[in-house]
Design a protein around this motif. Structure first.
Motif, mmCIF file in Angstrom:
data_model
loop_
_atom_site.group_PDB
_atom_site.id
_atom_site.type_symbol
_atom_site.label_atom_id
_atom_site.label_comp_id
_atom_site.label_asym_id
_atom_site.label_seq_id
_atom_site.Cartn_x
_atom_site.Cartn_y
_atom_site.Cartn_z
ATOM 1 N N ALA A 79 -2.554 -5.257 7.421
ATOM 2 C CA ALA A 79 -2.674 -4.136 7.931
ATOM 3 C C ALA A 79 -3.295 -3.217 6.599
ATOM 4 O O ALA A 79 -4.258 -2.554 7.133
ATOM 5 C CB ALA A 79 -1.276 -3.286 8.026
ATOM 6 N N ARG A 80 -3.361 -3.616 5.442
ATOM 7 C CA ARG A 80 -3.954 -3.110 4.295
ATOM 8 C C ARG A 80 -5.444 -3.545 4.409
ATOM 9 O O ARG A 80 -6.221 -2.674 3.814
ATOM 10 C CB ARG A 80 -3.079 -3.499 3.115
ATOM 11 N N LEU A 81 -5.549 -4.880 4.670
ATOM 12 C CA LEU A 81 -6.958 -5.306 4.518
ATOM 13 C C LEU A 81 -7.714 -4.715 5.636
ATOM 14 O O LEU A 81 -8.789 -4.326 5.318
ATOM 15 C CB LEU A 81 -6.915 -6.926 4.542
ATOM 16 N N GLU A 82 -7.160 -4.524 6.990
ATOM 17 C CA GLU A 82 -7.799 -3.967 8.124
ATOM 18 C C GLU A 82 -8.026 -2.659 7.942
ATOM 19 O O GLU A 82 -9.252 -2.091 8.314
ATOM 20 C CB GLU A 82 -6.956 -4.351 9.431
ATOM 21 N N ALA A 83 -7.260 -1.832 7.208
ATOM 22 C CA ALA A 83 -7.466 -0.170 6.828
ATOM 23 C C ALA A 83 -8.448 -0.304 6.169
ATOM 24 O O ALA A 83 -9.213 0.730 6.310
ATOM 25 C CB ALA A 83 -6.195 -0.064 6.333
ATOM 26 N N ARG A 84 -8.878 -1.250 5.090
ATOM 27 C CA ARG A 84 -10.263 -1.162 4.468
ATOM 28 C C ARG A 84 -11.171 -1.835 5.102
ATOM 29 O O ARG A 84 -12.392 -1.828 4.349
ATOM 30 C CB ARG A 84 -9.817 -1.942 3.048
ATOM 31 N N GLY A 85 -11.373 -2.174 6.123
ATOM 32 C CA GLY A 85 -12.250 -2.499 7.146
ATOM 33 C C GLY A 85 -12.625 -4.139 6.860
ATOM 34 O O GLY A 85 -13.820 -4.738 7.415
ATOM 35 N N LEU A 105 -6.405 -7.384 -3.593
ATOM 36 C CA LEU A 105 -5.930 -6.502 -4.602
ATOM 37 C C LEU A 105 -6.502 -4.898 -4.254
ATOM 38 O O LEU A 105 -7.713 -4.544 -3.933
ATOM 39 C CB LEU A 105 -6.601 -6.775 -6.091
ATOM 40 N N ASP A 106 -5.519 -3.918 -4.112
ATOM 41 C CA ASP A 106 -5.633 -2.678 -3.767
ATOM 42 C C ASP A 106 -6.581 -2.107 -4.499
ATOM 43 O O ASP A 106 -6.403 -2.199 -5.806
ATOM 44 C CB ASP A 106 -4.213 -2.279 -3.760
ATOM 45 N N PRO A 107 -7.338 -0.919 -4.132
ATOM 46 C CA PRO A 107 -8.037 -0.473 -5.201
ATOM 47 C C PRO A 107 -7.530 0.426 -6.127
ATOM 48 O O PRO A 107 -7.839 0.476 -7.284
ATOM 49 C CB PRO A 107 -8.806 0.588 -3.977
ATOM 50 N N GLN A 108 -6.325 0.803 -6.098
ATOM 51 C CA GLN A 108 -5.578 1.508 -6.846
ATOM 52 C C GLN A 108 -5.162 0.572 -7.905
ATOM 53 O O GLN A 108 -5.059 1.141 -9.158
ATOM 54 C CB GLN A 108 -4.251 2.443 -6.247
ATOM 55 N N LEU A 109 -4.994 -0.606 -7.806
ATOM 56 C CA LEU A 109 -4.765 -1.625 -8.933
ATOM 57 C C LEU A 109 -5.884 -1.788 -9.736
ATOM 58 O O LEU A 109 -5.735 -1.911 -10.949
ATOM 59 C CB LEU A 109 -4.313 -3.222 -8.185
ATOM 60 N N MET A 110 -6.839 -1.917 -9.142
ATOM 61 C CA MET A 110 -8.337 -2.402 -9.843
ATOM 62 C C MET A 110 -8.614 -0.931 -10.578
ATOM 63 O O MET A 110 -9.100 -0.973 -11.580
ATOM 64 C CB MET A 110 -9.499 -2.562 -8.863
ATOM 65 N N ASP A 111 -8.304 0.149 -10.141
ATOM 66 C CA ASP A 111 -8.536 1.409 -11.031
ATOM 67 C C ASP A 111 -7.433 1.485 -12.336
ATOM 68 O O ASP A 111 -7.814 2.394 -13.098
ATOM 69 C CB ASP A 111 -8.116 2.589 -10.187
ATOM 70 N N MET A 112 -6.671 0.730 -12.423
ATOM 71 C CA MET A 112 -5.775 0.626 -13.568
ATOM 72 C C MET A 112 -6.672 -0.135 -14.679
ATOM 73 O O MET A 112 -6.094 -0.040 -15.805
ATOM 74 C CB MET A 112 -4.633 -0.122 -13.279
ATOM 75 N N ASP A 113 -7.780 -0.803 -14.415
ATOM 76 C CA ASP A 113 -8.516 -1.405 -15.349
ATOM 77 C C ASP A 113 -7.650 -2.373 -16.406
ATOM 78 O O ASP A 113 -7.832 -2.442 -17.597
ATOM 79 C CB ASP A 113 -8.948 -0.443 -16.375
ATOM 80 N N PHE A 114 -6.984 -3.417 -15.515
ATOM 81 C CA PHE A 114 -6.529 -4.613 -16.185
ATOM 82 C C PHE A 114 -7.632 -5.335 -16.919
ATOM 83 O O PHE A 114 -8.751 -5.236 -16.687
ATOM 84 C CB PHE A 114 -5.913 -5.313 -15.387
#
Length: 300
Positions: free
Chosen positions: A125-131, A48-57
């Motif tokens: 790619a998204r996961l690896e970009a986040r380390g 789950l992308d950080p920007q999704l988590m920032d939406m406070d579902f």
């Protein structure tokens, strides 16, 4: 009050990975009105992308109903044990399929043909970009997973593979990819668990999705909404004839009646007839822009 279940890709997030500001605002206003907004995705929690988590579902349903979190508390996490995980790996290798294994905190790949699926390439790619390290199952004594995504090639023994894993796995055929959670789990089972935990009736709940793996989720709620960019084949959520909500005015009326969305079911045919203009170009952005228009001059 209602529960609204949101798919991610093609629903909250455009296929280019962006979340329009109107989506963020719409979810916030839904929650301010007292409705429960819950992500319901095939993705593992880790993806789950950080920007999704920032939406406070209010909650997360991940891995096709196998991982559920409400108000920050994990209420369900099930997966394959180590022995079954190894068995599925061995069957996949024998049948020459490519496998992408997902657990809430770890990812493994076993892909003899390479990662040819664009969706999986983007996810990795998204996961690896986040380390996040995407590992290999060989040599990992802790290898076990919640769900596996499977790709086949011309030399794969697809039907033999499916026949062998069917007693262990729920088979979700997305056309270009197979998703295999533990047998008995799906996005729909996740909806039921969340509704029971919150004391709500699924007949009063809403779900928004755009692809074949959303179909069970759409069918299990009283108010399914299909995005206009969804594939036409196999995406009509209910058998009877439906009509689409075509203007913000009918949306606004339902807000006055404390209903989060119009009281109808949208088929692909109806959605294309009524709202294609709203979905062209950037379907997610245009959907939430249209939805936000319904909030104007409404007192909650």
């Amino acid at each position: 009050m209602s529960i609204i279940f949101f798919d991610i890709d093609g629903t909250v997030m455009d296929l280019d990975g962006t979340i329009p500001p109107s989506a963020v605002t719409a979810v916030r206003r839904l929650r301010q009105a007292g409705h429960h907004c819950v992500i319901n995705t095939g993705r593992p929690r880790l993806a789950l992308d950080p920007q999704l988590m920032d939406m406070d579902f209010d909650g997360l349903v991940c891995s096709c109903g196998q991982y559920i979190q409400l108000d920050g508390k994990i209420i369900r996490h099930v997966g394959f044990d180590r022995e079954t995980s190894r068995k599925i790996l061995e069957i996949g290798r024998r049948c020459r399929v490519d496998m992408y294994f997902e657990e809430a905190e770890r990812i493994w790949c076993d892909t003899p043909h390479g990662i040819v699926n664009r969706e999986l390439r983007g996810a990795i790619a998204r996961l690896e970009a986040r380390g996040v390290r995407v590992g290999q199952p060989d040599g990992d004594p802790d290898f076990h997973f919640d769900k596996v995504c499977v790709l086949t090639a011309p030399d794969s023994l697809r039907e033999e593979f499916l026949a062998e894993v069917a007693p262990m796995c729920q088979i979700i055929d997305r056309g270009n990819m197979l998703e295999l959670p533990v047998r008995g789990y799906s996005k729909a089972s996740g909806c039921l668990a969340v509704a029971q935990a919150l004391g709500e009736d699924l007949a009063d709940c809403y779900a928004i999705g755009d692809s074949a793996n959303d179909l069970e989720m759409l069918q299990c709620v009283g108010h399914p909404l299909v995005m206009g960019n969804a594939p036409a084949r196999g995406m009509s959520p209910a058998p009877r004839r439906r009509t689409a909500c075509t203007t913000p005015w009918s949306m606004r009326a339902c807000w006055r009646n404390n209903r989060p969305f119009p009281d109808n079911r949208i088929s692909i045919k109806a959605a294309r007839r009524g709202m294609d203009g709203a979905f062209s170009g950037q379907p997610v952005k245009n959907f939430f822009d249209r939805l936000l228009a319904a909030f104007q001059n409404v007192t909650f």
